[in-house]
Enzyme design. Structure first.
Site, mmCIF file in Angstrom:
data_model
loop_
_atom_site.group_PDB
_atom_site.id
_atom_site.type_symbol
_atom_site.label_atom_id
_atom_site.label_comp_id
_atom_site.label_asym_id
_atom_site.label_seq_id
_atom_site.Cartn_x
_atom_site.Cartn_y
_atom_site.Cartn_z
ATOM 1 C CB VAL A 548 -0.971 0.047 1.210
ATOM 2 C CG1 VAL A 548 -1.969 -1.074 1.126
ATOM 3 C CG2 VAL A 548 -0.222 0.012 2.531
ATOM 4 N N PRO A 550 2.461 4.512 -1.336
ATOM 5 C CG PRO A 550 2.575 6.709 -2.148
ATOM 6 C CD PRO A 550 2.081 5.328 -2.496
ATOM 7 C CG ASP A 551 -1.990 4.569 0.675
ATOM 8 O OD1 ASP A 551 -3.146 4.979 0.629
ATOM 9 O OD2 ASP A 551 -1.409 4.092 -0.319
ATOM 10 C CG HIS A 552 1.074 2.695 6.093
ATOM 11 N ND1 HIS A 552 0.358 2.686 7.268
ATOM 12 C CD2 HIS A 552 0.579 1.674 5.352
ATOM 13 C CE1 HIS A 552 -0.532 1.711 7.240
ATOM 14 N NE2 HIS A 552 -0.413 1.080 6.088
#
Length: 788
Positions: A548, A550-552
């Site tokens: 996921v 670059p969400d974090h």
């Protein structure tokens, strides 16, 4: 801020320098190692140039009495001291954190090490590959049926560096409110585990809502989620989520008979028929169409689709130019390059590149002449949690939206998730009537849920009343959505001049691509990351389907920006509009690689698992199913240690392998030697034997392995979240550092939809029960499902 770091920790100081901190880099007389490290250009280390831009530089020899005295003199008037020296070195020299903090009680000392100041792995050697392997991401990266694949660049440690800066800002903000300084033990390994793509954190759609611990070994085939399809001039990536989108695609394709089954309007039905029906038809349909044609028509039809761009295409794209995402500048004496221009914009102004990294000792005289004794601050009792009393209105959705608010809630902020069922957060779609979904629980723990219809005039009025007495508003809507609701920044600022608004988006709030749909995999494709995250021996061997990112990473940037704005507001009394693009998070975290590409075109390409500048290095298969160990050789000493550890004195004594250049030229032979030795060992056995010999090595963990990882356990980095509806507590990662004065987060449950509407409407808005009932009946407020 005094920055006595190098390597990954140097990027934490760079992030703070971008935000405006006066960061003074301390180097030994011979200079930081990264000044000379690969990749180089004209003798300049490009990692040094990107990590230490916007800083001033001094030379101090801490191995001498005079140098140690100089260092302490600098810290006397500093706010933050950031160091990444060998564990215990400064204490041995008599200038450890206790000495510094005794001299300057306001000082926040941040010690950054590879694995932390404590724990059985404290003295382990690290590398980017080792961190990725031990974090569990490696076993979730790579094409189905292939060996694991290391992500490109240094995404793991770059993401960790942002969280180092966030942790330092938390402690400093608490000092600004009247507390004493603090000491932070920060482990890069801890941060990679919980930040890059956390195994016990909020996951994306590739897990189908299941905990990552339940995912099967290997790289399962989830390519139907965000499929990559060939076209006339490359590849595109798409996501068809709703029945409406499927019908639009079906019509665009000319309503082919083989795809007319009504079952295909269901997402699961499409997954079941992807390989045998849908994929072949789409491949044929796209064969004569360019990426631009597909993206343009898809956008018109409301279909989420993005091109797979290359690094070269990104550097020359109109959108990136329009956004000023890169800037041409002198990045080292006499070296002009194109460099990413920062993660963030504050009130439309970039917090980005201002000047090159310092020459060795360039500002020593200037900085030492400025040193003065600081007036001791008057300390007072303040809450242990730094964000106590801060109210956040969280309009964020899915992963990046959830994670930004979650991190603030962990540190004591009152985070109110403002939501409604008509436009429900996609992360709630897996909620059951009697419990909140697993992924939503982890990403929204500690928040409260306020059901409010922002598309009604009455709802907007109520939201304005909340804004009047709040500190922060978080959003990650499509750019322009707040304005279309009549709730743009100017309106919110007029209500409350102190409000801080964070607007996170996929590709930025301005520019020709700004309105494109912003799912994370499409961001990766559009900005060129997917093309890099590929097995280099296969044109279609893309390996980023399960992540996921670059969400974090973007969420960590957003939380750090909030604390920076709160710190500034203590002085100015006014808030900020903060804009954050996931696209530019990727650019900033590949800064060294993009700088090199601008100087040495063609270098930013898929490289696989091999280290470009030394050998043997890579990912080697071990005993057991889906069992691997990452090994990194970086320098002649590492090579000698490795050769002796695997019992190959013949290799160690061979002059052909005496230099990095020679070893790279004979990579195949050396890799085979390591593989032969390691094949009989389990990953943990290989890790332990090589680390004992002084070689950076890490077992490629699966998510379940983190539960018993000796370092994770010893440092207490996993807590228990008692979420209603589950048979037992959920594992959840804790804070970004071990603080001397800030407690670990209190793990409170995530709320059910609208669970707190009644209480908050009465407490914060002064509404009576009768008024609340009327507003619920009118569809302005929402109540929990069981109360309707």
């Amino acid at each position: 801020m005094i920055d006595f770091t190098d390597g990954p920790a140097g990027f934490a100081g760079r992030f703070l320098a971008d935000l405006g901190a006066d960061v003074v880099l301390v180097e030994p007389p011979e200079g930081a190692d990264s000044r000379w490290a690969q990749p180089q250009h004209n003798g300049h280390g490009l990692g040094f140039a990107t990590a230490h831009a916007n800083k001033r530089g001094v030379v101090i020899d801490v191995d001498t009495d005079a140098g140690r005295s100089q260092l302490l003199t600098l810290t006397n008037s500093a706010d933050i001291f950031l160091e990444s020296q060998r564990v215990g070195r400064l204490t041995e020299l008599g200038v450890g954190q206790q000495v510094m903090r005794q001299r300057n009680p306001n000082l926040t000392v941040v010690s950054v090490s590879d694995f932390g100041q404590t724990g059985p792995y404290r003295d382990y050697k690290s590398s980017e590959a080792v961190f990725v392997a031990m974090s569990s991401l490696l076993t979730r990266s790579g094409a189905p049926g292939r060996e694991p694949l290391l992500p490109p660049g240094r995404l793991a440690t770059q993401t960790a560096a942002v969280d180092v800066a966030y942790a330092a800002l938390l402690a400093y903000f608490r000092v600004q409110r009247g507390a004493d300084g603090d000491y932070l033990d920060v482990s890069l390994f801890d941060l990679v585990v919980q930040d890059l793509d956390p195994g016990f954190g909020m996951a994306g759609t590739a897990t189908m809502g299941q905990p990552m611990i339940n995912m099967p070994p290997g790289r399962p085939d989830v390519r139907m989620m965000y499929p990559i399809l060939p076209c006339a001039d490359g590849h595109v990536r798409m996501f068809v989520a709703s029945a409406k989108q499927w019908r639009a695609l079906f019509t665009w394709m000319g309503e082919p008979e083989e795809l007319s089954d009504p079952a295909l309007e269901n997402l699961l039905g499409r997954f079941m028929n992807w390989a045998n029906k849908i994929q072949p038809a789409l491949v044929e349909f796209f064969a004569d169409k360019t990426r631009a044609e597909i993206v343009s028509r898809g956008s018109e039809l409301g279909i989420a689709v993005g091109p797979l761009n290359t690094a070269e295409e990104i550097l020359t794209s109109d959108h990136v130019r329009e956004r000023n995402s890169f800037v041409g500048a002198e990045i080292a004496p006499g070296v002009q390059a194109t460099i990413p221009n920062g993660y963030l914009e504050f009130d439309g102004v970039r917090a980005g590149f201002r000047h090159r990294a310092p020459e060795l000792g360039e500002h020593t005289a200037e900085v030492m002449a400025e040193v003065s004794e600081r007036e001791p601050a008057v300390h007072q009792q303040v809450p242990a949690r730094p964000l106590t009393g801060v109210r956040v209105l969280d309009l964020g959705v899915i992963v990046v939206g959830a994670e930004t608010g979650r991190a603030l809630a962990d540190q004591g902020a009152e985070v109110i998730k403002v939501e409604n069922r008509a436009f429900i957060d996609g992360a709630r779609q897996a909620d059951a009537p009697d419990k909140v979904s697993y992924s939503f629980s982890l990403g929204n723990r500690g928040k409260r849920s306020f059901g409010l219809n922002l598309r009604s005039d009455a709802g907007k009025e109520l939201f304005g009343k909340l804004v009047a007495d709040s500190d922060v508003v978080l959003t990650n809507f499509k750019p322009g959505t707040l304005e279309s609701l009549g709730l743009g920044y100017d309106k919110l600022k007029a209500i409350n001049p102190r409000i801080i608004v964070v607007e996170s988006s996929a590709l930025g709030h301005t520019g020709s691509w700004s309105k494109r749909m912003g799912y994370g995999p499409l961001v990766r494709a559009t900005v060129g990351l997917t093309a890099l995250w590929r097995h280099p021996d296969a044109v279609d061997g893309f390996g980023d389907d399960q992540t996921v990112y670059p969400d974090h990473a973007a969420g960590r940037v957003g939380t750090a920006a909030v604390i920076a704005a709160l710190i500034e507001r203590e002085r100015t009394g006014v808030g900020r509009r903060i804009n954050l693009a996931q696209m530019e998070t990727v650019f900033s975290q590949l800064a060294t690689e993009y700088v090199r590409e601008s100087l040495q075109p063609g270098t930013l390409v898929a490289k696989g698992n091999a280290c470009e500048f030394d050998a043997p290095s890579g990912v080697y298969s071990c005993v057991g199913e889906d069992s691997y160990c990452a090994v990194t050789v970086d320098g002649d000493e590492d090579w000698a240690n490795l050769a002796n550890a695997i019992g190959r004195s013949d290799l160690a004594d061979n002059p052909a392998y005496a230099t990095a250049t020679g070893r790279v030229a004979h990579r195949t032979i050396l890799d085979a030697g390591v593989q032969e030795w390691i094949a009989a060992l389990t990953p943990r056995e290989a890790q332990e034997r090589l680390q004992a010999a002084g070689v950076a090595a890490g077992a490629a963990a699966h998510v379940k392995d983190l539960l018993t990882n000796p370092q994770v356990v010893a440092r207490g980095r996993l807590g228990e979240l008692a979420q209603p509806g589950y048979d037992g507590p959920l594992e959840a990662f804790l804070g970004p550092a071990l603080f001397a004065n800030i407690p670990e987060p209190e793990l409170c449950p995530a709320p059910a939809m609208a669970a707190d509407t009644r209480e908050l409407a009465g407490k914060l808005l002064g509404l009576s029960d009768t008024e609340i009932d009327e507003l619920i009946g009118a569809g302005v407020l929402e109540a929990p499902a069981e109360a309707t």
